[in-house]
Enzyme design. Structure first.
Site, PDB file in Angstrom:
ATOM      1  N   GLU A 275       0.828  -1.214   0.000  1.00 20.31           N
ATOM      2  CA  GLU A 275       0.000   0.000   0.000  1.00 20.31           C
ATOM      3  C   GLU A 275       0.862   1.263   0.000  1.00 20.31           C
ATOM      4  O   GLU A 275       0.863   2.022   0.972  1.00 20.31           O
ATOM      5  CB  GLU A 275      -0.870   0.022   1.257  1.00 20.31           C
ATOM      6  CG  GLU A 275      -1.745  -1.186   1.426  1.00 20.31           C
ATOM      7  CD  GLU A 275      -2.433  -1.259   2.789  1.00 20.31           C
ATOM      8  OE1 GLU A 275      -3.452  -1.943   2.884  1.00 20.31           O
ATOM      9  OE2 GLU A 275      -1.942  -0.634   3.762  1.00 20.31           O
ATOM     10  N   CYS A 345       0.014  32.971  11.608  1.00 21.26           N
ATOM     11  CA  CYS A 345       0.249  33.577  12.919  1.00 21.26           C
ATOM     12  C   CYS A 345       0.613  32.506  13.920  1.00 21.26           C
ATOM     13  O   CYS A 345      -0.224  32.054  14.726  1.00 21.26           O
ATOM     14  CB  CYS A 345      -1.001  34.314  13.368  1.00 21.26           C
ATOM     15  SG  CYS A 345      -1.242  35.755  12.370  1.00 21.26           S
ATOM     16  N   GLU A 346       1.848  32.075  13.853  1.00 25.92           N
ATOM     17  CA  GLU A 346       2.335  30.966  14.662  1.00 25.92           C
ATOM     18  C   GLU A 346       3.849  30.972  14.512  1.00 25.92           C
ATOM     19  O   GLU A 346       4.349  30.883  13.382  1.00 25.92           O
ATOM     20  CB  GLU A 346       1.720  29.678  14.069  1.00 25.92           C
ATOM     21  CG  GLU A 346       2.265  28.390  14.577  1.00 25.92           C
ATOM     22  CD  GLU A 346       1.566  27.934  15.846  1.00 25.92           C
ATOM     23  OE1 GLU A 346       0.340  28.085  15.937  1.00 25.92           O
ATOM     24  OE2 GLU A 346       2.275  27.464  16.737  1.00 25.92           O
TER      25      GLU A 346
HETATM   26  N1  LLP Z   1      -1.162   1.776   4.624  1.00 19.74           N
HETATM   27  C1  LLP Z   1      -1.549   2.161   5.850  1.00 19.74           C
HETATM   28  C2  LLP Z   1      -2.413   1.294   6.622  1.00 19.74           C
HETATM   29  C3  LLP Z   1      -1.124   3.392   6.363  1.00 19.74           C
HETATM   30  O1  LLP Z   1      -1.510   3.743   7.586  1.00 19.74           O
HETATM   31  C4  LLP Z   1      -0.304   4.234   5.586  1.00 19.74           C
HETATM   32  C5  LLP Z   1       0.124   5.533   6.101  1.00 19.74           C
HETATM   33  C6  LLP Z   1       0.072   3.796   4.305  1.00 19.74           C
HETATM   34  C7  LLP Z   1      -0.368   2.564   3.861  1.00 19.74           C
HETATM   35  C8  LLP Z   1       0.927   4.623   3.390  1.00 19.74           C
HETATM   36  O2  LLP Z   1       2.193   4.865   3.891  1.00 19.74           O
HETATM   37  P1  LLP Z   1       3.288   5.604   2.977  1.00 19.74           P
HETATM   38  O3  LLP Z   1       3.657   4.669   1.855  1.00 19.74           O
HETATM   39  O4  LLP Z   1       2.670   6.842   2.445  1.00 19.74           O
HETATM   40  O5  LLP Z   1       4.403   5.885   3.894  1.00 19.74           O
HETATM   41  N2  LLP Z   1       1.164  12.231   7.651  1.00 19.74           N
HETATM   42  C9  LLP Z   1       2.410  11.495   7.779  1.00 19.74           C
HETATM   43  C10 LLP Z   1       2.296  10.104   7.234  1.00 19.74           C
HETATM   44  C11 LLP Z   1       1.246   9.291   7.929  1.00 19.74           C
HETATM   45  C12 LLP Z   1       1.151   7.939   7.324  1.00 19.74           C
HETATM   46  C13 LLP Z   1      -0.022   7.205   7.844  1.00 19.74           C
HETATM   47  N3  LLP Z   1      -0.225   5.952   7.240  1.00 19.74           N
HETATM   48  C14 LLP Z   1       3.504  12.270   7.056  1.00 19.74           C
HETATM   49  O6  LLP Z   1       3.228  13.345   6.527  1.00 19.74           O
HETATM   50  O7  LLP Z   1       4.655  11.834   7.026  1.00 19.74           O
END
Ligand code: LLP
Length: 417
Positions: A275, A345-346
């Site tokens: 994923e 504003c932070e």
């Molecule tokens: N599958 C599941 C169940 C997940 O929880 C996530 C990400 C992914 C796949 C995808 O992961 P990726 O390949 O994008 O690393 N907002 C944070 C990232 C949070 C990720 C949450 N889950 C950031 O900006 O780094």
């Protein structure tokens, strides 16, 4: 004339003139090249493979259409992501519904719209799915999200699978037994397989290998072959400090590891799934800002830009690092040590704590690279800043895939009298 940054064959200055700043710009060819790398390298002679795009990284109908063109499925985590996906050409059977607290309303939408895969996080959720399946007399494939208790070595906030994480449950837990009991001989629900996601920005595959071992051992306890879903998390390069393994190589290593683990433990699977989110869109996206005022304090020279934590929350939330340039002065000597700050504003609204840039003038264009993942999707309206447009550029042609918000949009939900 200074050298000007081009993205997808279009000059950054032209993009800024046409669509205004701040602006999210994606190089579509780069997204497509990455999708090709995934499709070509994540395959095995031993089992079928399935790649689903974790659309929380960046979601827009046109983005979902693009991943559908490459045969990927999609991971959605809310009614909103599901609704957006339903407006795309993604086939229903390609949709996988994730999330730890899907509401009845969201699950209801999944049944009504003939989604056929849910990754279930807990027994209470499974009870609701059970009820809905009887109500609709409709089949649903269920994957169980397991907490394998393994952390990928990333920033604390991004770890989702340590043992007290809010996601999933241990295979050995009472909750897991309850889920499996409910699924046994169920008239509508089919147990499809096991899932884990051990973290994001993974650079070292060792943690992933350990998670695979655990999931394969879990799969060995079932008579029938099931799906092995090992989540997302492929790391990308934000700055020179990041040294991820090349994507194609990571994919081949994971495949080889799973092939060996299955052979060693004598387990058969119906498919191996991943994923990825960040790795598909992160590097292909940049954000263009206009430089406004500057300020020299005793210690720092600030360049202020016309966006900030409202369009890129990652630096303030995770101390995430980005590289940048003056997009209209690419070849000018970088003689200034600068802090790039947003307009919110932070005090924490700092996009780049320290970097070298050429001397800037009001109206110059500043680009931050690698903002394609979790930039737009975590954008917010703090200070009622307008959410920027998103543009895809390919072979010299730019097309808007999300238009810029207008001031009128801000009042859309307000009762004015
Ligand atoms: N599958 C599941 C169940 C997940 O929880 C996530 C990400 C992914 C796949 C995808 O992961 P990726 O390949 O994008 O690393 N907002 C944070 C990232 C949070 C990720 C949450 N889950 C950031 O900006 O780094």
């Amino acid at each position: 004339m200074s050298a000007i940054l081009e993205i997808g064959g279009v000059k950054a200055t032209e993009l800024a003139n046409q669509f205004k700043t701040p602006l999210y710009v994606y190089d579509q060819n780069q997204i497509e090249d990455t999708l090709t790398t995934f499709v070509e390298n994540f395959k095995s002679e031993a089992f079928p493979t399935k790649i689903i795009y974790a659309s929380k990284a960046f979601q827009a109908v046109q983005m979902v259409n693009l991943v559908a063109d490459y045969g990927l499925g999609i991971d959605v985590v809310s009614g909103g992501e599901l609704f957006t996906t339903l407006k795309s050409k993604m086939p229903r059977e390609g949709i996988y519904f994730h999330g730890n607290n899907k509401s009845r309303e969201e699950l209801d939408l999944a049944f009504k719209s003939w989604v056929s895969h849910i990754i279930c996080d807990n027994i209470m959720e499974l009870n609701v799915i059970d009820e809905l399946s009887h109500q609709y007399q409709q089949k649903m494939n269920i994957m169980l999200r397991l907490n394998v208790g393994i952390e990928a070595h990333t920033h604390e906030y991004i770890i989702t699978s340590h043992i007290d994480s809010k996601f999933g449950f241990a295979f050995e837990s009472e909750e897991c037994s309850q889920c499996l009991a409910l699924l046994t001989d169920h008239p509508y629900l089919t147990f499809e397989g096991v899932h884990c996601h051990i973290g994001s920005q993974i650079f070292d595959l060792t943690a992933w290998y350990a998670a695979i071992d655990k999931l394969v051992s879990a799969l060995k306890t079932f008579e029938q072959p099931l799906v092995l879903n090992i989540g997302g998390g492929f790391g990308i390069k934000y700055t020179d400090d990041d040294q991820p393994i090349e994507l194609a190589e990571s994919l081949r290593l994971l495949i080889r590891y799973v092939e060996t683990a299955l052979l060693e433990q004598d387990v058969t699977i119906t498919a191996l799934m991943i994923e990825p989110g960040r790795s598909i869109v992160g590097g292909a996206g940049s954000t263009l800002y206009t430089v406004g005022y500057q300020k020299q304090t005793p210690e720092k020279l600030y360049y202020f830009v016309d966006g900030g934590m409202s369009d890129n929350l990652r630096p303030s939330l995770y101390q995430a690092k980005y590289a940048c340039d003056l997009a209209n002065k690419l070849d000018a000597p970088k003689t200034e040590k600068v802090t790039v700050a947003g307009k919110c504003c932070e005090s924490g609204d700092i996009l780049i704590t320290e970097c070298l840039l050429p001397p800037a003038e009001e109206g110059d264009l500043l680009v931050t690279y690698t903002t394609g993942a979790y930039g737009h999707s975590m954008s917010n309206q703090y200070n009622k800043n307008l959410i920027p447009a998103v543009v895809f550029v390919k072979d010299g042609v730019a097309r808007e895939v999300i238009r810029r918000q207008t001031l009128e949009d801000l009042l859309r939900y307000e009762m004015l009298d």
